[in-house]
Design a protein around this motif. Structure first.
Motif, PDB file in Angstrom:
ATOM      1  N   GLU A 688       0.832  -1.198   0.000  1.00 39.36           N
ATOM      2  CA  GLU A 688       0.000   0.000   0.000  1.00 39.36           C
ATOM      3  C   GLU A 688       0.873   1.256   0.000  1.00 39.36           C
ATOM      4  OE1 GLU A 688      -3.208   2.466  -0.150  1.00 39.36           O
ATOM      5  OE2 GLU A 688      -3.089   0.296  -0.502  1.00 39.36           O
ATOM      6  N   ALA A 689       1.976   1.221   0.754  1.00 36.29           N
ATOM      7  CA  ALA A 689       2.877   2.372   0.765  1.00 36.29           C
ATOM      8  C   ALA A 689       3.438   2.641  -0.631  1.00 36.29           C
ATOM      9  CB  ALA A 689       4.008   2.128   1.762  1.00 36.29           C
ATOM     10  N   THR A 690       3.777   1.569  -1.359  1.00 34.51           N
ATOM     11  CA  THR A 690       4.303   1.739  -2.724  1.00 34.51           C
ATOM     12  C   THR A 690       3.254   2.359  -3.632  1.00 34.51           C
ATOM     13  OG1 THR A 690       5.796  -0.132  -2.451  1.00 34.51           O
ATOM     14  CG2 THR A 690       5.265   0.524  -4.701  1.00 34.51           C
ATOM     15  N   ARG A 691       2.004   1.879  -3.530  1.00 32.58           N
ATOM     16  CA  ARG A 691       0.947   2.434  -4.366  1.00 32.58           C
ATOM     17  C   ARG A 691       0.756   3.932  -4.084  1.00 32.58           C
ATOM     18  NH1 ARG A 691      -1.285  -2.996  -4.031  1.00 32.58           N
ATOM     19  NH2 ARG A 691      -2.110  -2.621  -1.938  1.00 32.58           N
ATOM     20  N   ARG A 692       0.850   4.339  -2.827  1.00 24.83           N
ATOM     21  CA  ARG A 692       0.656   5.753  -2.500  1.00 24.83           C
ATOM     22  C   ARG A 692       1.843   6.596  -2.980  1.00 24.83           C
ATOM     23  NH1 ARG A 692      -2.620   6.371   3.222  1.00 24.83           N
ATOM     24  NH2 ARG A 692      -4.174   4.728   2.803  1.00 24.83           N
ATOM     25  N   ILE A 693       3.036   6.064  -2.916  1.00 28.83           N
ATOM     26  CA  ILE A 693       4.202   6.802  -3.427  1.00 28.83           C
ATOM     27  C   ILE A 693       4.092   6.963  -4.938  1.00 28.83           C
ATOM     28  CG2 ILE A 693       6.697   6.686  -3.767  1.00 28.83           C
ATOM     29  CD1 ILE A 693       6.904   5.348  -1.023  1.00 28.83           C
ATOM     30  N   ARG A 694       3.634   5.906  -5.614  1.00 27.28           N
ATOM     31  CA  ARG A 694       3.491   5.997  -7.073  1.00 27.28           C
ATOM     32  C   ARG A 694       2.426   7.025  -7.460  1.00 27.28           C
ATOM     33  NH1 ARG A 694       8.037   4.637  -7.866  1.00 27.28           N
ATOM     34  NH2 ARG A 694       8.692   2.469  -8.125  1.00 27.28           N
ATOM     35  N   ALA A 695       1.503   7.311  -6.565  1.00 26.16           N
ATOM     36  CA  ALA A 695       0.460   8.298  -6.857  1.00 26.16           C
ATOM     37  C   ALA A 695       0.935   9.727  -6.628  1.00 26.16           C
ATOM     38  CB  ALA A 695      -0.779   8.021  -5.996  1.00 26.16           C
ATOM     39  N   LEU A 696       2.143   9.922  -6.052  1.00 27.86           N
ATOM     40  CA  LEU A 696       2.654  11.268  -5.821  1.00 27.86           C
ATOM     41  C   LEU A 696       3.009  11.931  -7.149  1.00 27.86           C
ATOM     42  CD1 LEU A 696       4.969  10.610  -2.729  1.00 27.86           C
ATOM     43  CD2 LEU A 696       2.664  11.583  -2.734  1.00 27.86           C
ATOM     44  N   PRO A 697       2.924  13.267  -7.213  1.00 28.50           N
ATOM     45  CA  PRO A 697       3.196  13.953  -8.487  1.00 28.50           C
ATOM     46  C   PRO A 697       4.692  14.058  -8.776  1.00 28.50           C
ATOM     47  CG  PRO A 697       2.684  15.549  -6.777  1.00 28.50           C
ATOM     48  CD  PRO A 697       2.468  14.194  -6.154  1.00 28.50           C
ATOM     49  N   GLY A 698       5.004  14.198 -10.083  1.00 30.33           N
ATOM     50  CA  GLY A 698       6.360  14.489 -10.522  1.00 30.33           C
ATOM     51  C   GLY A 698       7.351  13.384 -10.219  1.00 30.33           C
ATOM     52  N   PRO A 699       8.619  13.737 -10.000  1.00 28.71           N
ATOM     53  CA  PRO A 699       9.684  12.748  -9.772  1.00 28.71           C
ATOM     54  C   PRO A 699       9.475  11.907  -8.525  1.00 28.71           C
ATOM     55  CG  PRO A 699      10.604  14.909 -10.328  1.00 28.71           C
ATOM     56  CD  PRO A 699       9.146  15.120 -10.094  1.00 28.71           C
ATOM     57  N   LEU A 700       8.730  12.425  -7.524  1.00 27.45           N
ATOM     58  CA  LEU A 700       8.507  11.632  -6.311  1.00 27.45           C
ATOM     59  C   LEU A 700       7.806  10.318  -6.632  1.00 27.45           C
ATOM     60  CD1 LEU A 700       7.374  14.384  -3.765  1.00 27.45           C
ATOM     61  CD2 LEU A 700       9.621  13.335  -3.999  1.00 27.45           C
ATOM     62  N   GLY A 701       6.894  10.347  -7.607  1.00 28.31           N
ATOM     63  CA  GLY A 701       6.156   9.131  -7.950  1.00 28.31           C
ATOM     64  C   GLY A 701       6.957   8.150  -8.773  1.00 28.31           C
ATOM     65  N   ARG A 702       8.172   8.567  -9.221  1.00 31.31           N
ATOM     66  CA  ARG A 702       8.989   7.667 -10.057  1.00 31.31           C
ATOM     67  C   ARG A 702      10.247   7.188  -9.348  1.00 31.31           C
ATOM     68  NH1 ARG A 702       7.810  11.839 -13.779  1.00 31.31           N
ATOM     69  NH2 ARG A 702       9.956  12.603 -13.705  1.00 31.31           N
ATOM     70  N   ILE A 703      10.380   7.444  -8.057  1.00 32.74           N
ATOM     71  CA  ILE A 703      11.559   7.018  -7.320  1.00 32.74           C
ATOM     72  C   ILE A 703      11.656   5.485  -7.338  1.00 32.74           C
ATOM     73  CG2 ILE A 703      10.288   7.006  -5.141  1.00 32.74           C
ATOM     74  CD1 ILE A 703      12.884   7.849  -3.752  1.00 32.74           C
ATOM     75  N   PRO A 704      12.835   4.911  -7.580  1.00 30.43           N
ATOM     76  CA  PRO A 704      12.970   3.446  -7.562  1.00 30.43           C
ATOM     77  C   PRO A 704      12.643   2.873  -6.181  1.00 30.43           C
ATOM     78  CG  PRO A 704      14.852   4.443  -8.669  1.00 30.43           C
ATOM     79  CD  PRO A 704      14.089   5.565  -8.045  1.00 30.43           C
ATOM     80  N   ILE A 705      11.818   1.837  -6.156  1.00 27.37           N
ATOM     81  CA  ILE A 705      11.433   1.167  -4.912  1.00 27.37           C
ATOM     82  C   ILE A 705      11.795  -0.310  -5.040  1.00 27.37           C
ATOM     83  CG2 ILE A 705       9.552   0.595  -3.347  1.00 27.37           C
ATOM     84  CD1 ILE A 705       8.065   3.042  -4.351  1.00 27.37           C
ATOM     85  N   LEU A 706      12.624  -0.809  -4.129  1.00 24.12           N
ATOM     86  CA  LEU A 706      13.068  -2.200  -4.146  1.00 24.12           C
ATOM     87  C   LEU A 706      12.438  -2.921  -2.959  1.00 24.12           C
ATOM     88  CD1 LEU A 706      15.165  -0.655  -5.876  1.00 24.12           C
ATOM     89  CD2 LEU A 706      16.899  -2.244  -5.056  1.00 24.12           C
ATOM     90  N   ALA A 707      11.795  -4.060  -3.243  1.00 23.63           N
ATOM     91  CA  ALA A 707      11.153  -4.835  -2.185  1.00 23.63           C
ATOM     92  C   ALA A 707      12.198  -5.630  -1.416  1.00 23.63           C
ATOM     93  CB  ALA A 707      10.107  -5.772  -2.777  1.00 23.63           C
ATOM     94  N   LEU A 708      12.146  -5.564  -0.080  1.00 24.53           N
ATOM     95  CA  LEU A 708      12.928  -6.435   0.801  1.00 24.53           C
ATOM     96  C   LEU A 708      11.931  -7.358   1.472  1.00 24.53           C
ATOM     97  CD1 LEU A 708      15.385  -3.907   2.518  1.00 24.53           C
ATOM     98  CD2 LEU A 708      15.707  -5.209   0.420  1.00 24.53           C
ATOM     99  N   SER A 709      11.859  -8.608   1.026  1.00 22.92           N
ATOM    100  CA  SER A 709      10.770  -9.468   1.492  1.00 22.92           C
ATOM    101  C   SER A 709      11.254 -10.881   1.710  1.00 22.92           C
ATOM    102  CB  SER A 709       9.625  -9.468   0.468  1.00 22.92           C
ATOM    103  OG  SER A 709       8.640 -10.410   0.827  1.00 22.92           O
ATOM    104  N   ALA A 710      10.698 -11.513   2.728  1.00 16.48           N
ATOM    105  CA  ALA A 710      10.930 -12.940   2.940  1.00 16.48           C
ATOM    106  C   ALA A 710       9.959 -13.781   2.136  1.00 16.48           C
ATOM    107  CB  ALA A 710      10.806 -13.271   4.427  1.00 16.48           C
TER     108      ALA A 710
END
Length: 767
Positions: A688-710
């Motif tokens: 959900e946090a990733t979806r909300r970041i992707r909804a941010l305007p401009g370059p903020l919504g395009r920041i690379p996000i890498l999953a750290l998951s088990a």
């Protein structure tokens, strides 16, 4: 005995229904006329073809006789003209009487195109068109034969220079005191062939005259203009030239099938042939057959209509009831019951059987639904269990293996280093067990997909040996690798799965070998242009495998020596992977001598890719010189401390938060180069946090996000991709891969993500 035959036949065929019996009678009554119509058609076709054959024979005989009669008339005409003084005594310069005598000949004798007179030297004195024009016939073959034989001769069929028509020349020398004084000739026109064509009454009929070499001298009609063309290469012409006379059916030069009759003419050394087309004959017979079948069909319809009227009141109504009940069952209303009171006995028997079947279907449906729901529940429980087990074990193992790696990078005593190494190896062994269980689960469920990318076999073999070399050297073993020249270069396949198989076989070889060596050999066989078969062989000088145990090696949970560790799943997974790639795997072993494990794969040679994504960069990572500003979202303090330690030692700047909501707020308030996002967190999860970041305007919504998951199952990785994450790093984290991923997405990968959109995530269990 014969009286009981119908009843025995009905019992044998199971035709106990009244309607079926009556229908069988109608069909049987229609079958006899149908067979008669087909027999009549066959006889009529044979008769018509025989008539066409006889007509062709008759026309052939008539044509040859007609030709013989015309030759006789020509001979008589020349004999009469030889007695006429104006012709016999004609000389150069005195041709008026000769021309006057010969000019009317084509009108009086329609079969000729002209008559001529020459001197003994072949110079034309006069003909039907006028005085001689200096033309010499001395070199003509027929003229030479007339001079030498001093008697009547016939030429072969020739094409007239003036008329352009096929002709036969009859030549008669005029003798005075035994010497040739004059030579008379008459041209016999073959236009009478047209009369024979009219007799056939077929547009595609053909009359042919061939010379002894198969050259077409005359053809009526000749729409293609083939006169003068050699037809000797056609099978039907070859047969005509080889045999004296006869008749046969075959394909003609124009592609039509004809009945040919032919006969050789000894007078002109030619072949006379008549061809009757079979197509119109067959078409007429088929038309007659169609008319008969139509009449038969009308009769059959009338019979069926009568039967329908007879059965409507007593049978059809009940058939409709049964049909409607069957339709309801087909639509899902199993358990439908047919009320058959008042129905005939036969219908009542069918209805009772139908009701029994409907009841069994209802019970069977209930059983199947229960079994299906139970199977689905079991499958969901298995998947949930595997996902939970993997996640719950990987999460603490991330700290165990990670901190052991970090500890080994600090100054330690030899004893401390040994203890830390054993902790790390124990963690990795447990991780291997988890990965093997997940791989086997995916293979058994048919959910493991192969990729097809170009990679170098020789490079892959060298890297696999490099991974196990340290362990082998610690045991004092020698490592050897041999890749044949034919096996070097790029091939198309799944390099991760081939690496998995090789590492398993090499790891087992090192594990079960105490002294000696381990050798990896790669060979290729097959055509260089197409698919080739590559054979990988791992040989060791280890403890060996007894023959009675070799069949068990590729079974699940089969272990040769439990004291040497392992899950008993590795070879089972290798066997499944090799079969999935269309290959074979096997073993040859002798106790106390060693073992040789081999597998072969069909791989297609490939050209080098523009960029090799399987170059082992993660294993040989060099830290970037530029430190990145990184946001870490991780709820477990242990994992936060581990990642912060790894990254700060590599020169990166890290801010850490413990839930997804705090991560979204941090991205809004501060500038980061990338985000490392855990998936399962309190308050707000990473998806959900990733979806909300992707909804941010401009370059903020395009920041690379890498999953750290088990979570490493394919469905869990897919959820990360759909939420908008750019990459997936599986726990336990490997420092080299973590730093390589950060360098990639902080540099070239960041530009690629911005310019090209979403990318394909790597398989977290690829290695």
């Amino acid at each position: 005995m014969l009286a009981g035959l119908p009843s025995r036949l009905f019992r044998a065929t199971g035709l106990r229904s009244l309607r079926l019996r009556l229908m069988g009678v109608v069909l049987a009554s229609l079958a006899l006329p149908l067979a008669g119509a087909l027999y009549f058609f066959d006889q009529q076709l044979d008769q018509r073809l025989s008539s066409a054959r006889e007509l062709a024979r008759h026309l052939t005989e008539d044509g040859v006789e007609r030709q013989r009669d015309l030759i006789g008339e020509a001979r008589n005409l020349l004999s009469v003209l030889a007695l006429v003084p104006a012709v016999r005594d004609a000389a150069h310069g005195n041709t008026d009487a000769c021309v006057a005598t010969l000019a009317p000949m084509p009108r009086q004798h329609r079969w000729t195109t002209g008559v001529w007179v020459t001197d003994p030297n072949g110079l034309l004195i006069c003909d039907t068109t006028g005085p001689g024009s200096g033309l010499s016939l001395r070199e003509r073959e027929y003229f030479q034969r007339a001079l030498s034989s001093k008697s009547f001769v016939l030429s072969e069929v020739v094409i007239g220079k003036r008329s352009g028509k096929p002709l036969i020349l009859a030549v008669q020398p005029v003798l005075v005191n035994g010497e040739v004084e004059r030579v008379l000739g008459v041209a016999i026109d073959l236009a009478w062939l047209t009369d024979l064509v009219r007799v056939t009454k077929q547009d595609d009929a053909r009359i042919l005259v061939l010379d002894r070499h198969g050259v077409l001298i005359a053809r009526q009609p000749d729409p293609e203009g083939w006169v003068g063309r050699s037809l000797a290469d056609f099978p039907h012409i070859q047969r005509m030239l080889a045999e004296g006379s006869g008749a046969f059916e075959g394909e003609s030069a124009d592609g039509l099938n004809r009945i040919w009759a032919f006969r050789h003419s000894t007078e002109t050394n030619t072949v006379f042939a008549v061809g009757m087309p079979t197509g119109p004959i067959v078409a007429d017979a088929q038309r007659d057959l169609l008319r008969g079948l139509v009449l038969l069909g009308i009769a059959g319809l009338l019979s069926v209509a009568a039967l329908w009227s007879l059965l409507h009141a007593s049978v059809l109504r009940w058939m409709r009831v049964l049909s409607q009940a069957a339709t309801r069952i087909g639509a899902g209303d199993v358990g439908t019951v047919v009320e058959a009171r008042g129905a005939p006995d036969e219908i009542r028997l069918v209805a009772n059987a139908f009701n029994d079947m409907s009841g069994r279907l209802k019970r069977r449906e209930q059983e199947l639904r229960a079994a299906m729901e139970e199977a689905r529940a079991g499958s969901r429980a298995k998947e949930d269990f595997l996902a939970t087990m993997s996640h719950e074990i990987r999460t603490p193992m991330n700290g165990v293996i990670g901190f052991a790696d970090m500890l080994l990078e600090t100054p330690l005593t030899a004893e401390q280093r040994r203890y830390a190494s054993q902790v790390r190896e124990a963690g990795r062994s447990l991780l291997t067990v988890i990965n093997d269980v997940l791989d086997l689960s995916k293979l058994e469920a048919g959910k493991l997909d192969l990729v097809r990318v170009p990679f170098r076999l020789d490079d892959l073999a060298d890297r696999c040996q490099a991974i196990v070399r340290l362990t082998a050297e610690q045991k004092g073993l020698e490592m050897h690798t041999s890749v044949s020249a034919a096996a070097r270069g790029y091939v198309m396949g799944d390099p991760d799965r081939v690496r998995q198989i090789l590492l398993n076989l090499l790891g087992n070889a090192v594990k079960f070998t105490d002294t000696g060596s381990v050798r990896l050999t790669v060979k290729a066989m097959g055509d260089e242009a197409g698919a080739r078969r590559y054979t990988f062989t791992v040989s060791d000088t280890g403890i060996g495998v007894p023959e009675d145990r070799q069949r068990e090696l590729f079974q699940r949970f089969s272990q040769l020596d439990r004291g040497r560790g392992g899950t008993g799943l590795g070879l089972a997974i290798c066997h499944r992977l090799v079969e999935l790639m269309g290959g074979e795997i096997g073993v040859e072993s002798r106790p106390g001598v060693g073992s040789t494990f081999w597998f072969s794969l069909p791989l297609q040679p490939a050209s080098a890719p523009e960029r090799d994504d399987h170059d082992g960069g993660a294993l040989n990572h060099q830290p970037s010189s530029r430190g990145a500003r990184i946001l870490l979202a991780e709820d477990l303090a242990m994992n936060r401390d581990l990642v912060i330690a790894m990254l700060t030692r590599a020169g990166h700047h890290v801010d850490a938060v413990s839930d997804g909501a705090a991560a979204v707020t941090a991205v809004r308030e501060r500038a980061y180069d990338l985000v490392l996002m855990d998936v399962q967190m309190p308050v707000m999860d990473g998806l959900e946090a990733t979806r909300r970041i992707r909804a941010l305007p401009g370059p903020l919504g395009r920041i690379p996000i890498l999953a750290l998951s088990a979570g490493v199952l394919a469905v869990e990785v897919e959820r990360c991709r759909q939420a908008g994450m750019d990459d997936h790093l599986a726990k336990p984290l490997e420092k080299s891969r973590l730093l390589a991923a950060i360098d990639h997405w902080n540099g070239e990968g960041r530009r690629t993500a911005v310019d090209s959109g979403p990318i394909r995530m790597a398989d977290p269990q690829g290695d």
